[in-house]
Design an enzyme around this catalytic site. Structure first.
Site, mmCIF file in Angstrom:
data_model
loop_
_atom_site.group_PDB
_atom_site.id
_atom_site.type_symbol
_atom_site.label_atom_id
_atom_site.label_comp_id
_atom_site.label_asym_id
_atom_site.label_seq_id
_atom_site.Cartn_x
_atom_site.Cartn_y
_atom_site.Cartn_z
ATOM 1 N N PRO A 332 66.112 25.650 47.510
ATOM 2 C CA PRO A 332 67.536 25.576 47.278
ATOM 3 C C PRO A 332 68.321 26.889 47.131
ATOM 4 C CG PRO A 332 66.399 24.931 45.204
ATOM 5 C CD PRO A 332 65.217 25.318 46.270
ATOM 6 N N THR A 333 67.566 27.965 46.697
ATOM 7 C CA THR A 333 68.156 29.269 46.144
ATOM 8 C C THR A 333 68.837 29.842 47.138
ATOM 9 O OG1 THR A 333 66.158 30.384 46.283
ATOM 10 C CG2 THR A 333 66.660 29.354 44.381
ATOM 11 N N CYS A 334 69.761 31.047 46.988
ATOM 12 C CA CYS A 334 70.073 31.892 48.134
ATOM 13 C C CYS A 334 69.595 33.070 48.063
ATOM 14 C CB CYS A 334 71.829 31.975 47.563
ATOM 15 S SG CYS A 334 72.607 32.897 48.599
ATOM 16 N N ASP A 335 68.255 32.883 48.594
ATOM 17 C CA ASP A 335 67.322 33.783 48.789
ATOM 18 C C ASP A 335 66.225 33.544 49.809
ATOM 19 O OD1 ASP A 335 64.925 35.603 48.275
ATOM 20 O OD2 ASP A 335 65.694 36.074 46.363
ATOM 21 N N ASN A 373 68.841 31.397 39.906
ATOM 22 C CA ASN A 373 69.912 31.395 40.752
ATOM 23 C C ASN A 373 70.834 29.848 40.307
ATOM 24 O OD1 ASN A 373 70.551 31.514 44.506
ATOM 25 N ND2 ASN A 373 71.799 31.676 42.910
#
Length: 387
Positions: A332-335, A373
């Site tokens: 789910p993270t922006c990574d 995040n």
């Protein structure tokens, strides 16, 4: 968050299985479910099958429910690697043996362990052994040199960080005996060793180390490495591993065979848990985004490999059945690092809002879960069965 879900240990309700949790609660955040009956069965498999003392590697999952369940099931020893774990076992299982087998410790950590009454230590260097000689009383105290060999049949190699050469291990063993400590040996063949022969060369080398040192080892700790069930249709043969360890020990040592010890972590706890994740999106009908990933309960998958014992359920708790299709899975993270390795096969008709259950997720998952995040909120619930 729906009623019945809390971060950390959830309500006292025991659910039937993950499908009931999904059907009744439709959780939006990841849920780690624990089946004590499965953990008790795993403990009995080791206690009845392994030819020696079974100690649990606390680092793999230090949940208090896990420790209490194992202790009640008859596990009498725990492998501890830090002052926190020493104190945790001292509180939850005060009569159990604690083996402090992290071979590198600060002076403060050594002092803490001595004060706590630790009697079993490992070591893999002269400098660390000298630190123990200064601070650890010799009376009724065991020190086990830890040695390493080239990795064979493991998911990854512990020897890159820990372990002395056989020659150095022999020197350390001789020094331990000369100073009046109980001389023993230990090794770790690596993680997720599905091939029983991963232990063979280590045990044979342990006998050679004793011969070089001219010392009879009291005990031989054959480490962890015992595999969990990660791949569909390929269940580990623990019986074959136990039998090989006993046979090779008898052959290598003869009448001087040491008492055996093991320290499973993953092999005990992993299969007693399942991780319920939810599909956030199916981007353009291809890549699947989940509400958990490598910064959460799936941290170790890029290191050890995917868990492919998966269930896909609808929000109603029914199986999603369709032709299998390989998918790239993101967390789910922006990574962009937040991606599971390779691809996993999921039903072609998987949809946003569905649930993907990763079975066998109990090891190195809850302890490595972060809040990076702003994600990582995870509930913990108990079930009677995992399917």
């Amino acid at each position: 968050m729906p009623m019945g879900l809390t971060e950390g240990r959830g309500p006292k309700t025991v659910w039937s299985n993950p499908a009931e949790i999904i059907r009744r609660l439709t959780p939006e955040n990841p849920v780690m479910v624990f089946a004590p009956s499965v953990l008790r069965a795993a403990a009995q498999r080791f206690l009845q099958g392994f030819p020696g003392l079974v100690t649990y590697a606390v680092k793999s999952n230090p949940d208090e429910a896990v420790i209490r369940t194992l202790s009640a099931a008859g596990v009498k020893g725990f492998d501890v690697a830090s002052p926190y774990e020493i104190d945790l076992i001292g509180r939850l299982a005060p009569d159990a043996a604690r083996h402090y087998h992290n071979p590198v410790r600060s002076q403060a950590e050594i002092a803490h362990a001595v004060e706590a009454g630790i009697k079993s230590w490992s070591v893999d260097s002269r400098s660390e052994l000298d630190k123990l000689f200064v601070r650890v009383p010799a009376e009724n105290c065991e020190i086990s040199p830890r040695f390493k060999l080239p990795v064979l049949g493991a998911a990854y190699d512990f020897g890159s960080k820990f372990g002395a050469s056989p020659e150095l291990a022999a020197e350390l063993l001789r020094a331990v005996a000369d100073r009046g400590y109980i001389p023993s040996l230990t090794f770790h063949p690596g993680t997720q060793c599905t091939d029983p022969h991963a232990w063979e060369s280590y045990i044979t080398t342990a006998a050679e180390i004793c011969a070089m040192a001219g010392v009879k080892a009291r005990r031989l700790n054959v480490g962890g490495g015992f595999p969990s069930h990660r791949v569909t249709g390929v269940e580990p043969d623990l019986t074959a591993i136990f039998q090989l360890i006993r046979r090779v020990t008898d052959e290598a040592f003869g009448t001087d065979a040491p008492q055996l010890v093991c320290e499973p972590g993953r092999g005990l706890c992993a299969d007693a848990f399942a991780l319920i994740t939810r599909v956030k999106a199916v981007r353009d009908g291809q890549n699947v985004f989940l509400n958990d990933g490598v910064y959460g309960g799936l941290f170790e998958l890029p290191i050890v490999g995917n868990l492919d014992r998966l269930q896909v359920l609808t929000p109603e708790g029914t199986p999603r059945e369709d032709e299998p299709m390989p998918r790239i899975i993101f967390g789910p993270t922006c990574d962009s690092v937040d991606r599971l390795p390779g691809e996993l096969t999921l039903p072609a008709n998987i949809q946003e809002g569905d649930y993907v259950i990763f079975h066998g997720a109990g090891a190195y998952s809850t302890v490595t879960n972060t809040r990076f995040n702003g994600f990582g909120l995870m509930a913990h619930l108990t079930v009677n069965a995992l399917e």
